[in-house]
Motif scaffolding. Structure first.
Motif, PDB file in Angstrom:
ATOM      1  N   LYS A  88      28.988 -32.672 -57.634  1.00  0.00           N
ATOM      2  CA  LYS A  88      28.283 -32.172 -56.457  1.00  0.00           C
ATOM      3  C   LYS A  88      28.096 -33.282 -55.435  1.00  0.00           C
ATOM      4  N   LYS A  89      27.996 -32.885 -54.162  1.00  0.00           N
ATOM      5  CA  LYS A  89      27.601 -33.852 -53.146  1.00  0.00           C
ATOM      6  C   LYS A  89      26.268 -34.477 -53.566  1.00  0.00           C
ATOM      7  N   ARG A 139      21.968 -31.317 -58.354  1.00  0.00           N
ATOM      8  CA  ARG A 139      22.890 -32.278 -57.728  1.00  0.00           C
ATOM      9  C   ARG A 139      23.063 -33.515 -58.577  1.00  0.00           C
ATOM     10  N   ASN A 196      27.617 -27.305 -52.247  1.00  0.00           N
ATOM     11  CA  ASN A 196      27.149 -27.393 -53.631  1.00  0.00           C
ATOM     12  C   ASN A 196      26.752 -26.025 -54.172  1.00  0.00           C
ATOM     13  N   ILE A 241      33.792 -35.279 -54.709  1.00  0.00           N
ATOM     14  CA  ILE A 241      33.922 -33.977 -54.033  1.00  0.00           C
ATOM     15  C   ILE A 241      34.400 -34.162 -52.594  1.00  0.00           C
ATOM     16  N   ASP A 274      33.973 -26.163 -53.158  1.00  0.00           N
ATOM     17  CA  ASP A 274      32.651 -26.028 -53.752  1.00  0.00           C
ATOM     18  C   ASP A 274      32.544 -26.892 -55.004  1.00  0.00           C
ATOM     19  N   SER A 275      31.326 -27.199 -55.370  1.00  0.00           N
ATOM     20  CA  SER A 275      31.082 -28.149 -56.449  1.00  0.00           C
ATOM     21  C   SER A 275      31.558 -27.625 -57.803  1.00  0.00           C
TER      22      SER A 275
END
Length: 229
Positions: A160-161, A60, A129, A166, A153-154
């Protein structure tokens, strides 16, 4: 207690709707038998699960790539349990794990009930993610893909979250506004704080019942969402 003005509900997938731990354990059981890996599954999982979470945090934070996550979480776990696994075996297991993971599709209790309850009232979406190829299979094979208007989606977005990019990407994709949207997920850092940071509402799915900030809206089972939505 009802949250007024919500139009769009965004869910995390793994550990929120899709029972990752149960499906992951079944996958390891399968691939270990396929490759004659003689380990105690419960002992393996007791080490793998926290190691996996640590590597996902690094992922992440953009500190490792997908390949490093997939390889090192297995390599570190085998070292912990003193099982000799060479790189060829680890690479094969990492590939087969992703291949077979979505063949097991246990959902959390009340997933279908809450999705059926929410679907007539709100637009439903996923922000994850997880790896793109795996997430699509999970949604389809567990027969919940039709509930969601969008899946973000990431890998699609490139971040990424909890990165705000995102969340904004997911909102813009469906012309949703932060102030009329809510995020539901199991990770305080990625899902809850990430959403709150951009002005969304958020509910923490605290299924493990860990101690969490009382100021954060939280539920222990999915049906408790009916108290808020």
């Amino acid at each position: 207690m009802k949250i007024e003005g919500i139009k769009d509900v965004f869910f995390d997938l793994d550990h929120t709707l899709w029972d990752f731990d149960k499906n992951s354990a079944l996958t390891f059981n399968k691939i270990f038998k396929m490759h004659d890996v003689a380990v105690d599954l419960n002992e393996f999982l007791s080490h793998y699960e926290p190691i996996n979470l640590d590597y996902w945090k690094l992922y992440r934070e953009e500190k490792i790539d997908k390949e490093s996550l997939r390889y090192n979480r297995l390599n570190d776990t085998f070292k912990k349990i003193s099982y000799q696994a060479d790189s060829k075996l680890i690479n094969k297991l990492s590939i087969d794990y992703i291949t077979y993971l979505s063949s097991f599709n246990h959902l959390f209790d009340d997933t279908l009930d809450i999705l059926n309850y929410l679907k007539p009232k709100y637009q439903l979406h996923i922000i994850t993610n997880g790896f793109q190829e795996a997430q699509d299979s999970k949604l389809r094979n567990s027969n919940i893909h039709h509930f969601f208007q969008s899946v973000t989606d990431s890998e699609e977005v490139g971040v990424k979250k909890p990165n705000p990019i995102i969340f904004h990407h997911a909102l813009n994709k469906v012309n949703a506004k932060p102030e009329t949207s809510i995020m539901i997920g199991d990770n305080i850092e990625a899902d809850i704080l990430g959403a709150l940071h951009i002005g969304m509402e958020a509910i923490y799915f605290n299924y493990l019942k860990v101690c969490a900030d009382h100021k954060i809206k939280q539920i222990n089972n999915l049906n408790e969402l009916k108290l808020f939505l």
